[in-house]
Design a protein around this motif. Sequence first.
Motif, PDB file in Angstrom:
ATOM      1  N   GLY A  47      -6.688  26.826   1.057  1.00 28.37           N
ATOM      2  CA  GLY A  47      -6.928  26.983   2.152  1.00 28.37           C
ATOM      3  C   GLY A  47      -7.993  25.923   2.360  1.00 28.37           C
ATOM      4  O   GLY A  47      -8.983  26.053   3.174  1.00 28.37           O
ATOM      5  N   LEU A  48      -9.181  27.755   1.653  1.00 27.03           N
ATOM      6  CA  LEU A  48     -10.388  27.583   2.896  1.00 27.03           C
ATOM      7  C   LEU A  48     -11.319  26.677   3.070  1.00 27.03           C
ATOM      8  O   LEU A  48     -11.955  26.127   3.986  1.00 27.03           O
ATOM      9  CB  LEU A  48     -10.779  28.866   1.986  1.00 27.03           C
ATOM     10  CG  LEU A  48     -10.507  30.220   2.713  1.00 27.03           C
ATOM     11  CD1 LEU A  48     -10.736  31.673   2.086  1.00 27.03           C
ATOM     12  CD2 LEU A  48     -10.299  30.163   4.041  1.00 27.03           C
ATOM     13  N   GLY A  49     -11.311  25.919   1.567  1.00 23.87           N
ATOM     14  CA  GLY A  49     -12.298  24.887   1.079  1.00 23.87           C
ATOM     15  C   GLY A  49     -11.788  23.687   2.408  1.00 23.87           C
ATOM     16  O   GLY A  49     -12.656  23.500   2.824  1.00 23.87           O
ATOM     17  N   ILE A  50     -10.145  23.203   2.333  1.00 23.28           N
ATOM     18  CA  ILE A  50     -10.307  22.112   3.232  1.00 23.28           C
ATOM     19  C   ILE A  50     -10.259  22.463   4.678  1.00 23.28           C
ATOM     20  O   ILE A  50     -10.999  21.858   5.858  1.00 23.28           O
ATOM     21  CB  ILE A  50      -8.561  21.664   3.449  1.00 23.28           C
ATOM     22  CG1 ILE A  50      -8.618  20.567   1.961  1.00 23.28           C
ATOM     23  CG2 ILE A  50      -8.044  20.797   5.029  1.00 23.28           C
ATOM     24  CD1 ILE A  50      -9.760  19.417   2.672  1.00 23.28           C
ATOM     25  N   HIS A  51     -10.404  24.115   5.191  1.00 23.72           N
ATOM     26  CA  HIS A  51     -10.562  24.940   6.855  1.00 23.72           C
ATOM     27  C   HIS A  51     -12.399  24.559   6.707  1.00 23.72           C
ATOM     28  O   HIS A  51     -12.720  24.059   7.719  1.00 23.72           O
ATOM     29  CB  HIS A  51     -10.533  25.940   6.155  1.00 23.72           C
ATOM     30  CG  HIS A  51     -10.662  26.619   7.624  1.00 23.72           C
ATOM     31  ND1 HIS A  51     -10.053  26.834   8.896  1.00 23.72           N
ATOM     32  CD2 HIS A  51     -11.616  27.539   8.373  1.00 23.72           C
ATOM     33  CE1 HIS A  51     -10.807  27.376   9.832  1.00 23.72           C
ATOM     34  NE2 HIS A  51     -11.849  28.190   9.382  1.00 23.72           N
ATOM     35  N   LEU A  52     -13.368  24.849   5.129  1.00 20.70           N
ATOM     36  CA  LEU A  52     -14.757  24.174   6.269  1.00 20.70           C
ATOM     37  C   LEU A  52     -14.305  23.080   5.871  1.00 20.70           C
ATOM     38  O   LEU A  52     -15.816  22.656   7.220  1.00 20.70           O
ATOM     39  CB  LEU A  52     -15.218  24.986   4.614  1.00 20.70           C
ATOM     40  CG  LEU A  52     -15.995  24.502   4.430  1.00 20.70           C
ATOM     41  CD1 LEU A  52     -17.382  26.332   4.822  1.00 20.70           C
ATOM     42  CD2 LEU A  52     -16.988  24.132   2.606  1.00 20.70           C
ATOM     43  N   VAL A  53     -14.308  22.290   5.238  1.00 20.14           N
ATOM     44  CA  VAL A  53     -14.864  20.271   5.495  1.00 20.14           C
ATOM     45  C   VAL A  53     -14.499  19.812   7.130  1.00 20.14           C
ATOM     46  O   VAL A  53     -15.200  19.616   7.620  1.00 20.14           O
ATOM     47  CB  VAL A  53     -13.754  19.942   4.346  1.00 20.14           C
ATOM     48  CG1 VAL A  53     -13.892  18.858   4.581  1.00 20.14           C
ATOM     49  CG2 VAL A  53     -14.605  19.930   3.132  1.00 20.14           C
ATOM     50  N   ARG A  54     -12.839  20.632   7.603  1.00 29.98           N
ATOM     51  CA  ARG A  54     -12.640  20.707   8.733  1.00 29.98           C
ATOM     52  C   ARG A  54     -13.834  21.067   9.939  1.00 29.98           C
ATOM     53  O   ARG A  54     -13.872  20.915  10.446  1.00 29.98           O
ATOM     54  CB  ARG A  54     -11.171  20.657   9.124  1.00 29.98           C
ATOM     55  CG  ARG A  54     -10.352  19.524   8.440  1.00 29.98           C
ATOM     56  CD  ARG A  54      -8.668  20.813   8.903  1.00 29.98           C
ATOM     57  NE  ARG A  54      -7.770  19.574   7.602  1.00 29.98           N
ATOM     58  CZ  ARG A  54      -6.325  19.756   8.991  1.00 29.98           C
ATOM     59  NH1 ARG A  54      -6.369  20.521   9.581  1.00 29.98           N
ATOM     60  NH2 ARG A  54      -5.575  19.423   7.841  1.00 29.98           N
ATOM     61  N   THR A  55     -14.043  22.255   9.847  1.00 33.77           N
ATOM     62  CA  THR A  55     -14.804  22.520  10.337  1.00 33.77           C
ATOM     63  C   THR A  55     -16.201  22.210  10.267  1.00 33.77           C
ATOM     64  O   THR A  55     -16.627  21.797  11.504  1.00 33.77           O
ATOM     65  CB  THR A  55     -14.711  24.306   9.936  1.00 33.77           C
ATOM     66  OG1 THR A  55     -14.348  25.272  10.181  1.00 33.77           O
ATOM     67  CG2 THR A  55     -15.999  24.950  10.630  1.00 33.77           C
ATOM     68  N   MET A  56     -17.024  21.693   9.237  1.00 27.90           N
ATOM     69  CA  MET A  56     -17.989  21.111   9.683  1.00 27.90           C
ATOM     70  C   MET A  56     -17.664  19.813  10.079  1.00 27.90           C
ATOM     71  O   MET A  56     -19.298  19.825  10.191  1.00 27.90           O
ATOM     72  CB  MET A  56     -18.419  21.204   7.719  1.00 27.90           C
ATOM     73  CG  MET A  56     -18.817  23.065   7.609  1.00 27.90           C
ATOM     74  SD  MET A  56     -20.144  22.839   5.469  1.00 27.90           S
ATOM     75  CE  MET A  56     -20.308  24.983   6.198  1.00 27.90           C
ATOM     76  N   MET A  57     -17.353  18.819   9.367  1.00 26.77           N
ATOM     77  CA  MET A  57     -17.009  17.851   9.487  1.00 26.77           C
ATOM     78  C   MET A  57     -16.506  17.303  10.920  1.00 26.77           C
ATOM     79  O   MET A  57     -16.310  17.989  11.812  1.00 26.77           O
ATOM     80  CB  MET A  57     -16.564  16.787   8.149  1.00 26.77           C
ATOM     81  CG  MET A  57     -16.845  16.734   7.394  1.00 26.77           C
ATOM     82  SD  MET A  57     -18.855  16.032   7.108  1.00 26.77           S
ATOM     83  CE  MET A  57     -19.677  17.374   7.225  1.00 26.77           C
ATOM     84  N   ASP A  58     -17.056  15.978  11.399  1.00 28.16           N
ATOM     85  CA  ASP A  58     -16.974  15.383  12.729  1.00 28.16           C
ATOM     86  C   ASP A  58     -15.323  15.329  13.027  1.00 28.16           C
ATOM     87  O   ASP A  58     -14.859  14.841  14.477  1.00 28.16           O
ATOM     88  CB  ASP A  58     -17.444  15.034  13.674  1.00 28.16           C
ATOM     89  CG  ASP A  58     -18.819  16.316  14.190  1.00 28.16           C
ATOM     90  OD1 ASP A  58     -19.340  17.087  14.704  1.00 28.16           O
ATOM     91  OD2 ASP A  58     -19.637  15.433  13.883  1.00 28.16           O
ATOM     92  N   ASP A  59     -15.264  14.256  11.817  1.00 27.17           N
ATOM     93  CA  ASP A  59     -14.060  14.036  12.090  1.00 27.17           C
ATOM     94  C   ASP A  59     -13.562  13.876  10.236  1.00 27.17           C
ATOM     95  O   ASP A  59     -14.147  13.487   9.422  1.00 27.17           O
ATOM     96  CB  ASP A  59     -14.243  12.363  12.195  1.00 27.17           C
ATOM     97  CG  ASP A  59     -12.565  11.583  12.126  1.00 27.17           C
ATOM     98  OD1 ASP A  59     -11.749  11.766  13.026  1.00 27.17           O
ATOM     99  OD2 ASP A  59     -12.657  10.381  12.041  1.00 27.17           O
ATOM    100  N   VAL A  60     -12.034  13.395  10.042  1.00 25.91           N
ATOM    101  CA  VAL A  60     -12.169  13.702   8.784  1.00 25.91           C
ATOM    102  C   VAL A  60     -10.888  13.137   8.243  1.00 25.91           C
ATOM    103  O   VAL A  60      -9.254  14.055   9.099  1.00 25.91           O
ATOM    104  CB  VAL A  60     -11.965  15.353   7.847  1.00 25.91           C
ATOM    105  CG1 VAL A  60     -10.989  14.980   6.877  1.00 25.91           C
ATOM    106  CG2 VAL A  60     -12.962  15.576   8.272  1.00 25.91           C
ATOM    107  N   THR A  61     -10.637  12.351   7.266  1.00 23.22           N
ATOM    108  CA  THR A  61      -9.144  11.500   7.573  1.00 23.22           C
ATOM    109  C   THR A  61      -9.029  11.390   5.902  1.00 23.22           C
ATOM    110  O   THR A  61      -9.585  11.519   5.681  1.00 23.22           O
ATOM    111  CB  THR A  61      -8.630   9.800   8.317  1.00 23.22           C
ATOM    112  OG1 THR A  61     -10.228   9.390   7.823  1.00 23.22           O
ATOM    113  CG2 THR A  61      -9.173  10.198  10.018  1.00 23.22           C
ATOM    114  N   TYR A  62      -7.480  10.782   6.011  1.00 23.29           N
ATOM    115  CA  TYR A  62      -7.175  10.607   4.601  1.00 23.29           C
ATOM    116  C   TYR A  62      -5.539   9.470   4.535  1.00 23.29           C
ATOM    117  O   TYR A  62      -5.304   9.656   5.751  1.00 23.29           O
ATOM    118  CB  TYR A  62      -6.159  11.794   3.576  1.00 23.29           C
ATOM    119  CG  TYR A  62      -5.652  11.056   2.697  1.00 23.29           C
ATOM    120  CD1 TYR A  62      -6.344  11.416   1.702  1.00 23.29           C
ATOM    121  CD2 TYR A  62      -3.876  10.571   2.601  1.00 23.29           C
ATOM    122  CE1 TYR A  62      -5.297  11.212   0.233  1.00 23.29           C
ATOM    123  CE2 TYR A  62      -3.886  10.634   1.451  1.00 23.29           C
ATOM    124  CZ  TYR A  62      -3.938  11.301   0.379  1.00 23.29           C
ATOM    125  OH  TYR A  62      -3.495  10.588  -1.097  1.00 23.29           O
TER     126      TYR A  62
END
Length: 139
Positions: free
Chosen positions: A107-122
Amino acid sequence: MSAKLSLTMGFEAADLPRIQSAIGEFSREQDWPPDIEFQVDLVLEELVLNVVNHGSRGGEGEINIELVSDPEAVIIQIIDDGRPFDPLTDAPEPDTESGIEDRAVGGLGIHLVRTMMDDVTYRREENKNHMRLVKRRSE
């Protein structure tokens, strides 16, 4: 003016340095600020290694990475034909409160992605995973 970089790799971690090198060169050509280059590199490494390590179907598969750089944002698309997995809803919620020795893995990796990027979609489309990430440029 926008510029585009398209890269393809297999489900092999050994391909990652080639991808990172191409993205580093692209970022310098596009004059990204160092913090954006660092964040894009880190996020891509996290997501691509997750696909390589968890999405493979017997070692076969392809990962396509596309970056679009324009004056307002860097847009990243990662498309793979691995197992279906939506990291935005399927990854465990990270424990950010406990000490490192008490935390569960994941879970920490995705938390990092969400924190660093302004928008994330799948989305899952045509038997492929599609991740879209946006990092706005605020210079």
